[in-house]
Design a protein around this motif. Sequence first.
Motif, PDB file in Angstrom:
ATOM      1  N   ASP A 194     -13.912   4.424 -26.317  1.00  0.00           N
ATOM      2  CA  ASP A 194     -13.104   5.464 -25.357  1.00  0.00           C
ATOM      3  C   ASP A 194     -14.424   6.981 -25.794  1.00  0.00           C
ATOM      4  O   ASP A 194     -14.163   7.424 -27.186  1.00  0.00           O
ATOM      5  N   GLY A 195     -14.425   7.689 -24.128  1.00  0.00           N
ATOM      6  CA  GLY A 195     -15.191   8.368 -24.722  1.00  0.00           C
ATOM      7  C   GLY A 195     -16.133   8.444 -25.118  1.00  0.00           C
ATOM      8  O   GLY A 195     -17.176   9.729 -24.967  1.00  0.00           O
ATOM      9  N   ASP A 196     -17.521   7.381 -24.986  1.00  0.00           N
ATOM     10  CA  ASP A 196     -18.807   7.393 -24.127  1.00  0.00           C
ATOM     11  C   ASP A 196     -19.095   7.279 -23.391  1.00  0.00           C
ATOM     12  O   ASP A 196     -18.634   7.187 -21.921  1.00  0.00           O
ATOM     13  N   VAL A 197     -20.565   8.055 -23.487  1.00  0.00           N
ATOM     14  CA  VAL A 197     -20.903   7.860 -21.182  1.00  0.00           C
ATOM     15  C   VAL A 197     -22.106   7.638 -21.678  1.00  0.00           C
ATOM     16  O   VAL A 197     -23.447   6.809 -22.441  1.00  0.00           O
ATOM     17  N   VAL A 198     -21.985   6.637 -20.007  1.00  0.00           N
ATOM     18  CA  VAL A 198     -23.163   5.636 -19.830  1.00  0.00           C
ATOM     19  C   VAL A 198     -23.514   6.312 -18.525  1.00  0.00           C
ATOM     20  O   VAL A 198     -23.548   6.431 -17.729  1.00  0.00           O
ATOM     21  N   ILE A 199     -25.020   6.154 -19.173  1.00  0.00           N
ATOM     22  CA  ILE A 199     -25.523   6.851 -17.909  1.00  0.00           C
ATOM     23  C   ILE A 199     -26.465   5.929 -17.791  1.00  0.00           C
ATOM     24  O   ILE A 199     -27.965   4.782 -18.364  1.00  0.00           O
ATOM     25  N   ILE A 200     -27.087   5.256 -16.006  1.00  0.00           N
ATOM     26  CA  ILE A 200     -28.260   4.198 -15.311  1.00  0.00           C
ATOM     27  C   ILE A 200     -28.973   5.016 -14.937  1.00  0.00           C
ATOM     28  O   ILE A 200     -28.925   5.615 -14.085  1.00  0.00           O
ATOM     29  N   GLY A 201     -30.424   5.291 -15.463  1.00  0.00           N
ATOM     30  CA  GLY A 201     -31.784   5.679 -15.157  1.00  0.00           C
ATOM     31  C   GLY A 201     -32.476   5.271 -14.533  1.00  0.00           C
ATOM     32  O   GLY A 201     -32.799   3.349 -14.043  1.00  0.00           O
ATOM     33  N   SER A 202     -32.296   5.215 -12.943  1.00  0.00           N
ATOM     34  CA  SER A 202     -33.121   4.410 -11.427  1.00  0.00           C
ATOM     35  C   SER A 202     -34.337   4.839 -11.315  1.00  0.00           C
ATOM     36  O   SER A 202     -34.706   5.954 -10.980  1.00  0.00           O
ATOM     37  N   ALA A 203     -35.385   3.739 -10.835  1.00  0.00           N
ATOM     38  CA  ALA A 203     -36.138   4.480 -10.493  1.00  0.00           C
ATOM     39  C   ALA A 203     -37.547   3.031  -9.819  1.00  0.00           C
ATOM     40  O   ALA A 203     -37.228   2.192 -10.120  1.00  0.00           O
ATOM     41  N   LYS A 204     -38.364   2.989  -9.231  1.00  0.00           N
ATOM     42  CA  LYS A 204     -38.625   2.238  -8.372  1.00  0.00           C
ATOM     43  C   LYS A 204     -39.686   1.596 -10.010  1.00  0.00           C
ATOM     44  O   LYS A 204     -40.403   0.123  -9.925  1.00  0.00           O
ATOM     45  N   ASN A 205     -39.669   2.032 -11.101  1.00  0.00           N
ATOM     46  CA  ASN A 205     -40.569   1.072 -12.337  1.00  0.00           C
ATOM     47  C   ASN A 205     -39.148   0.996 -13.579  1.00  0.00           C
ATOM     48  O   ASN A 205     -39.217   2.206 -13.795  1.00  0.00           O
ATOM     49  N   PHE A 221     -21.025   7.734 -15.733  1.00  0.00           N
ATOM     50  CA  PHE A 221     -19.380   7.239 -16.340  1.00  0.00           C
ATOM     51  C   PHE A 221     -19.254   7.294 -17.276  1.00  0.00           C
ATOM     52  O   PHE A 221     -20.041   7.643 -18.721  1.00  0.00           O
ATOM     53  N   ILE A 222     -18.083   7.239 -17.667  1.00  0.00           N
ATOM     54  CA  ILE A 222     -17.220   7.454 -18.727  1.00  0.00           C
ATOM     55  C   ILE A 222     -16.444   6.153 -19.203  1.00  0.00           C
ATOM     56  O   ILE A 222     -16.388   5.687 -18.628  1.00  0.00           O
ATOM     57  N   PHE A 223     -16.596   5.724 -20.370  1.00  0.00           N
ATOM     58  CA  PHE A 223     -16.200   4.445 -21.023  1.00  0.00           C
ATOM     59  C   PHE A 223     -14.914   5.069 -21.363  1.00  0.00           C
ATOM     60  O   PHE A 223     -14.252   5.851 -22.461  1.00  0.00           O
ATOM     61  N   LYS A 224     -13.252   4.449 -20.383  1.00  0.00           N
ATOM     62  CA  LYS A 224     -12.325   5.086 -21.430  1.00  0.00           C
ATOM     63  C   LYS A 224     -11.112   3.748 -20.895  1.00  0.00           C
ATOM     64  O   LYS A 224     -10.932   2.876 -19.800  1.00  0.00           O
ATOM     65  N   SER A 225      -9.943   3.270 -22.017  1.00  0.00           N
ATOM     66  CA  SER A 225      -9.315   1.988 -21.788  1.00  0.00           C
ATOM     67  C   SER A 225      -9.722   0.915 -21.157  1.00  0.00           C
ATOM     68  O   SER A 225      -9.567   0.274 -20.966  1.00  0.00           O
ATOM     69  N   GLY A 226     -11.327   0.416 -22.006  1.00  0.00           N
ATOM     70  CA  GLY A 226     -12.021  -0.728 -21.580  1.00  0.00           C
ATOM     71  C   GLY A 226     -12.496  -0.547 -20.232  1.00  0.00           C
ATOM     72  O   GLY A 226     -13.639  -1.671 -19.738  1.00  0.00           O
ATOM     73  N   LYS A 227     -12.800   0.668 -18.927  1.00  0.00           N
ATOM     74  CA  LYS A 227     -13.126   0.665 -17.805  1.00  0.00           C
ATOM     75  C   LYS A 227     -14.454   1.344 -17.852  1.00  0.00           C
ATOM     76  O   LYS A 227     -14.420   2.580 -18.749  1.00  0.00           O
ATOM     77  N   LEU A 228     -15.155   1.508 -17.307  1.00  0.00           N
ATOM     78  CA  LEU A 228     -16.224   3.018 -17.041  1.00  0.00           C
ATOM     79  C   LEU A 228     -15.619   2.906 -15.469  1.00  0.00           C
ATOM     80  O   LEU A 228     -14.688   3.008 -14.451  1.00  0.00           O
ATOM     81  N   TRP A 229     -15.062   4.541 -15.501  1.00  0.00           N
ATOM     82  CA  TRP A 229     -14.984   5.429 -14.222  1.00  0.00           C
ATOM     83  C   TRP A 229     -15.827   7.234 -13.886  1.00  0.00           C
ATOM     84  O   TRP A 229     -17.127   7.138 -14.842  1.00  0.00           O
ATOM     85  N   PHE A 230     -15.784   6.920 -13.059  1.00  0.00           N
ATOM     86  CA  PHE A 230     -17.306   7.635 -11.975  1.00  0.00           C
ATOM     87  C   PHE A 230     -16.290   9.442 -12.783  1.00  0.00           C
ATOM     88  O   PHE A 230     -14.856   9.740 -12.364  1.00  0.00           O
TER      89      PHE A 230
END
Length: 195
Positions: A168-179, A136-145
Amino acid sequence: MMRRVLKRMIDKRAGYNEAHIIQALFLISQRPVGRMNLMGELKLGEASVKTLLKNLKDNGMIISTRRGHELTSKGKAFLTRILKMLEKPKEIDISDYTVSKENYAIVVKKASNKVKMGVEQRDEAIKVGADGATTFIFKSGKLWFPGTNEKANENLTEKVSKLFELKDGDVVIIGSAKNKYKAREAAIMAALSLL
């Protein structure tokens, strides 16, 4: 430059990667840590952790003491450089929005201009055996795809914003796994693709 330093500390035969090095540095920075604790936290075997620690020592990042391994001034400086670019990954309960039950979020500061569609970050997560990563990209108080005009769910934005102070301009990455260990590794490896 940071990626080059990390790659120099990798021994591909030992079965660890850059995410394990970063996680080891995070753990050692909090308190002296022994080899057994690192094995448990990194989910690596004894030979892998011994090699990782040897390479950290050989590169001047840590020293061994009776209490455990500690960061040197060079190790502290290197970790400070990492933390200027990345936030420490944090566990987040958002399995309703991701591809797996365990999830870790990480922030790459001011990296939105480096994100294409987020597929590259997902691919890095899958390479280390995770189920995926969502960017996600953070912009204007929201997360965007990335690459779309589509906002993330408000509840998801709220949960992530409680963990991190986003700009603004930060990137959020969520890693997903079984553990959780693999989810954390996936988040770090995906984040490193933007450095």
